[in-house]
Scaffold this active site. Structure first.
Site, PDB file in Angstrom:
ATOM      1  N   LYS A   1     -19.114  -3.036   2.184  1.00 43.02           N
ATOM      2  CA  LYS A   1     -18.858  -4.439   2.496  1.00 43.02           C
ATOM      3  C   LYS A   1     -17.495  -4.556   3.180  1.00 43.02           C
ATOM      4  O   LYS A   1     -16.450  -4.556   2.526  1.00 43.02           O
ATOM      5  CB  LYS A   1     -18.859  -5.300   1.221  1.00 43.02           C
ATOM      6  CG  LYS A   1     -18.934  -6.800   1.516  1.00 43.02           C
ATOM      7  CD  LYS A   1     -18.468  -7.645   0.352  1.00 43.02           C
ATOM      8  CE  LYS A   1     -16.977  -7.846   0.365  1.00 43.02           C
ATOM      9  NZ  LYS A   1     -16.484  -8.555   1.581  1.00 43.02           N
TER      10      LYS A   1
ATOM     11  N   GLY B   1      -7.605  -3.621  -1.032  1.00 43.37           N
ATOM     12  CA  GLY B   1      -7.498  -5.066  -0.942  1.00 43.37           C
ATOM     13  C   GLY B   1      -6.436  -5.574  -1.891  1.00 43.37           C
ATOM     14  O   GLY B   1      -5.502  -4.857  -2.236  1.00 43.37           O
ATOM     15  N   SER B   2      -6.592  -6.798  -2.340  1.00 48.82           N
ATOM     16  CA  SER B   2      -5.558  -7.429  -3.148  1.00 48.82           C
ATOM     17  C   SER B   2      -5.606  -6.945  -4.596  1.00 48.82           C
ATOM     18  O   SER B   2      -6.663  -6.580  -5.121  1.00 48.82           O
ATOM     19  CB  SER B   2      -5.703  -8.953  -3.113  1.00 48.82           C
ATOM     20  OG  SER B   2      -6.746  -9.380  -3.973  1.00 48.82           O
ATOM     21  N   THR B   3      -4.438  -6.976  -5.225  1.00 45.65           N
ATOM     22  CA  THR B   3      -4.339  -6.582  -6.630  1.00 45.65           C
ATOM     23  C   THR B   3      -5.192  -7.481  -7.513  1.00 45.65           C
ATOM     24  O   THR B   3      -5.884  -7.009  -8.428  1.00 45.65           O
ATOM     25  CB  THR B   3      -2.864  -6.641  -7.083  1.00 45.65           C
ATOM     26  OG1 THR B   3      -2.102  -5.727  -6.289  1.00 45.65           O
ATOM     27  CG2 THR B   3      -2.723  -6.265  -8.546  1.00 45.65           C
TER      28      THR B   3
ATOM     29  N   VAL C   1      -7.932  -9.175  -6.832  1.00 46.25           N
ATOM     30  CA  VAL C   1      -9.358  -8.873  -6.704  1.00 46.25           C
ATOM     31  C   VAL C   1      -9.699  -7.577  -7.429  1.00 46.25           C
ATOM     32  O   VAL C   1     -10.715  -7.482  -8.132  1.00 46.25           O
ATOM     33  CB  VAL C   1      -9.772  -8.796  -5.223  1.00 46.25           C
ATOM     34  CG1 VAL C   1     -11.194  -8.262  -5.073  1.00 46.25           C
ATOM     35  CG2 VAL C   1      -9.656 -10.165  -4.562  1.00 46.25           C
TER      36      VAL C   1
ATOM     37  N   GLU D   1      -6.715   0.993  -3.803  1.00 43.16           N
ATOM     38  CA  GLU D   1      -5.359   0.833  -3.269  1.00 43.16           C
ATOM     39  C   GLU D   1      -5.187  -0.646  -3.010  1.00 43.16           C
ATOM     40  O   GLU D   1      -6.002  -1.264  -2.325  1.00 43.16           O
ATOM     41  CB  GLU D   1      -5.190   1.665  -1.995  1.00 43.16           C
ATOM     42  CG  GLU D   1      -3.742   1.779  -1.536  1.00 43.16           C
ATOM     43  CD  GLU D   1      -3.371   0.757  -0.472  1.00 43.16           C
ATOM     44  OE1 GLU D   1      -2.526  -0.112  -0.782  1.00 43.16           O
ATOM     45  OE2 GLU D   1      -3.918   0.823   0.628  1.00 43.16           O
TER      46      GLU D   1
ATOM     47  N   CYS E   1      -0.039  -2.623   4.015  1.00 40.97           N
ATOM     48  CA  CYS E   1       0.312  -2.511   2.594  1.00 40.97           C
ATOM     49  C   CYS E   1       1.658  -1.829   2.421  1.00 40.97           C
ATOM     50  O   CYS E   1       2.351  -2.045   1.427  1.00 40.97           O
ATOM     51  CB  CYS E   1      -0.759  -1.715   1.864  1.00 40.97           C
ATOM     52  SG  CYS E   1      -2.409  -2.426   1.963  1.00 40.97           S
TER      53      CYS E   1
ATOM     54  N   GLU F   1       4.420 -10.411  -2.856  1.00 37.17           N
ATOM     55  CA  GLU F   1       3.862  -9.894  -1.610  1.00 37.17           C
ATOM     56  C   GLU F   1       3.539 -11.054  -0.664  1.00 37.17           C
ATOM     57  O   GLU F   1       2.914 -12.030  -1.066  1.00 37.17           O
ATOM     58  CB  GLU F   1       2.592  -9.090  -1.894  1.00 37.17           C
ATOM     59  CG  GLU F   1       2.028  -8.416  -0.656  1.00 37.17           C
ATOM     60  CD  GLU F   1       0.767  -7.623  -0.940  1.00 37.17           C
ATOM     61  OE1 GLU F   1       0.602  -6.550  -0.354  1.00 37.17           O
ATOM     62  OE2 GLU F   1      -0.071  -8.095  -1.746  1.00 37.17           O
TER      63      GLU F   1
END
Length: 543
Positions: free
Chosen positions: A212, A265-267, A269, A293, A327, A425
């Site tokens: 995805k 992606g984001s922490t 999520v 990551e 990142c 962030e």
């Protein structure tokens, strides 16, 4: 399943093309950009052998020219997710039993296709769809994805060569099986190479994958799937679904055959994914592999001995290349009082020269941020700094989204070490500097270590070897990738395996053997060549 190892040449990193004026690659890329802008394409989902189109078409526009339509992608449904899983599981047995060199050949061919006939197309797609300049696209959607595809074959071979010791009369061997089930790859917008590697790495090891991609990266993801198909990837091995995350997750994370997730992606999520897997753990056939990551609040620390010009250049490139949407981007800098004025003048001089605009003009160093949501988040931090007594804008602070989502590179000077832009962030072209007393080097290291929950990348600039050693030792848990006298971005596959810990992820090091080990489930096989035929051991004999 055969793991016989043939002698193959050591595969190396792809050279970076420079796209200098008058060069052939520049001419080819300009043509690819013009061709892409001149047409409108329809992007389907790829499920098994089918290209799946729907009635739910979503427009794709360049972030730097959001009124222009590049094409449409066909958003899928929960039924498409279920179908993709079924198709993947159906393909699993044949793919898993394929000899390793046959799997390797598919991805090596894909690498050569990107290095050759598809190079301009995938770079142009990345430039237009993700607003990357020519150089940023080249090192990402060409070189890095090629490196992942080629060097992962080296790492796979190294894994298969690791075999146990055998004693007399016994033959021991290790079989590196793919996981039992399917892998779910969730990829971000900011790196086309990551989007290609996250499904390809598990597939190389014999797994089947549901992929995805981020909706904001679909334009170049489509090219990746075309390349995989052209390279001979069998139907059903990698299935690209274009479905909203929660819809896909509701099905994937409750499926008994879910075997692992490969995520960038984001922490937030990733934490939700981990929690969801935990809630469903009793329903899986096997404990899933969780590889992720996530974010970063990456630091640059300067010692009083640092070279001011090298530091300023590292900050400009580290913070503002690809609009800070890496990142690993330099987001916070700690500069000693003896250097700040000189470094500031150098930064101001460089930023005064830097041009911002669309990617088609190769003179633009800075392009647009990815979308309006990101634009609004970034500019909210800038406005907060403008109105705060604890910070001041050193340069930049301007932005405009009338034509594209443009944010001028911005430097904020924080007047206290826990100011919000030093801690949270932002994921945009915003660098926050904090000026510390040049004699408080050890104290500022403690501040750096405790300021942010992230631990992805970091750097020190210093000409003092004792200071370098002290920082390296005392920031040991603050960054999974640590740079000495260099910016904290630009990790190269096979050279600087990438990943961090704390809130930055599981540190499974994409671009190394460590990552590929996560996608296999070893089986130890012992074969006794002459089996015992009497249960009695020697010690059972009499006196």
């Amino acid at each position: 399943m055969s793991h016989g190892i043939f002698k193959v040449p050591e595969l190396r990193n792809e050279p970076v093309k420079n796209y200098a004026p008058g060069s052939q690659e520049r001419t080819e890329l300009k043509k690819a950009l013009a061709d892409a802008r001149s047409r409108i394409i329809e992007i389907p989902q790829y499920i098994g052998k089918e290209e799946v189109f729907s009635q739910n078409r979503q427009a794709i526009s360049p972030p730097h020219d959001h009124q222009h339509i590049l094409g449409y992608f066909h958003e899928g449904s929960s039924e498409d997710v279920r179908k993709a899983i079924d198709v993947a599981l159906e393909a699993r047995q044949k793919w898993a039993s394929l000899h390793w060199e046959q799997r390797a050949a598919v991805f090596l061919k894909a690498a050569d296709l990107i290095a050759g006939p598809y190079r301009s197309e995938i770079n142009a797609a990345t430039m237009l769809g993700q607003s990357k300049n020519a150089y940023q696209a080249e090192i990402d959607s060409a070189c890095e994805i090629i490196d992942f595809l080629r060097l992962n074959v080296n790492f796979m071979r190294d894994i298969y060569e690791q075999q146990p010791v055998s004693s007399d009369g016994v033959w021991n061997r290790m079989e590196y099986r793919p996981l039992e089930g399917f892998v779910f790859a969730i990829t971000p917008f900011n790196f086309t190479a990551i989007a290609g590697n996250l499904p390809a790495a598990p597939a190389l090891m014999g797994n089947v994958v549901i992929w995805k991609p981020a909706f904001t990266q679909v334009y170049s993801a489509h090219v990746i799937m075309k390349v995989f198909k052209k390279a001979g990837l069998p139907d059903g091995v990698i299935n690209m679904i274009l479905v909203d995350g929660p819809i896909a997750g509701e099905i994937v994370f409750k499926h008994a055959d879910f075997a692992g997730v490969h995520f960038t992606g984001s922490t937030k999520v990733f934490q939700t994914i981990w929690k969801t897997i935990g809630e469903n753990i009793s329903g899986y056939k096997t404990f899933p592999r969780i590889v992720g990551e996530t974010g970063g609040k990456d630091f640059v620390l300067a010692h009083r001995s640092a070279n001011a010009k090298a530091l300023a250049t590292g900050l400009i490139r580290g913070a503002f290349e690809y609009q800070g949407q890496k990142c690993s981007a330099a987001s916070r800098a700690y500069i000693p009082s003896n250097l700040w004025e000189e470094v500031k003048e150098l930064i101001l001089g460089d930023l005064a020269e830097i041009k911002m605009g669309g990617v088609e003009d190769f003179g633009n160093f800075v392009n647009a941020v990815i979308d309006e949501k990101s634009f609004d988040k970034i500019t909210s931090y800038i406005e907060q700094a403008k109105n705060s007594s604890d910070a001041e804008i050193v340069t930049g602070g301007d932005y405009n989204k009338e034509k594209g989502y443009f944010v001028r590179p911005t430097v904020i000077q924080a007047l206290k070490s826990d100011y919000v832009t030093l801690c949270e962030e932002i994921f945009g072209p915003v660098l926050t500097v904090y000026i510390y007393d040049e004699d408080q080097f050890e104290e500022i290291i403690t501040v750096i270590d405790n300021t942010s929950p992230y631990a992805l990348t970091g750097a020190i600039f210093s000409e003092d070897r004792y200071a370098i050693q002290y920082a390296t030792e005392n920031l040991v848990n603050s960054a999974g990738n640590f740079y000495i006298n260099d910016k904290p971005t630009g990790a190269v596959v096979g050279q600087q395996p990438f990943g961090g810990a704390r809130s930055s992820g599981t540190n499974d090091k994409a671009g190394s053997v460590l990552n590929l080990l996560r996608w296999v489930s070893p089986r130890a096989i012992k074969e006794t060549l002459l089996s015992p035929v009497n249960y009695k051991y020697s010690f059972l004999s009499g006196e």
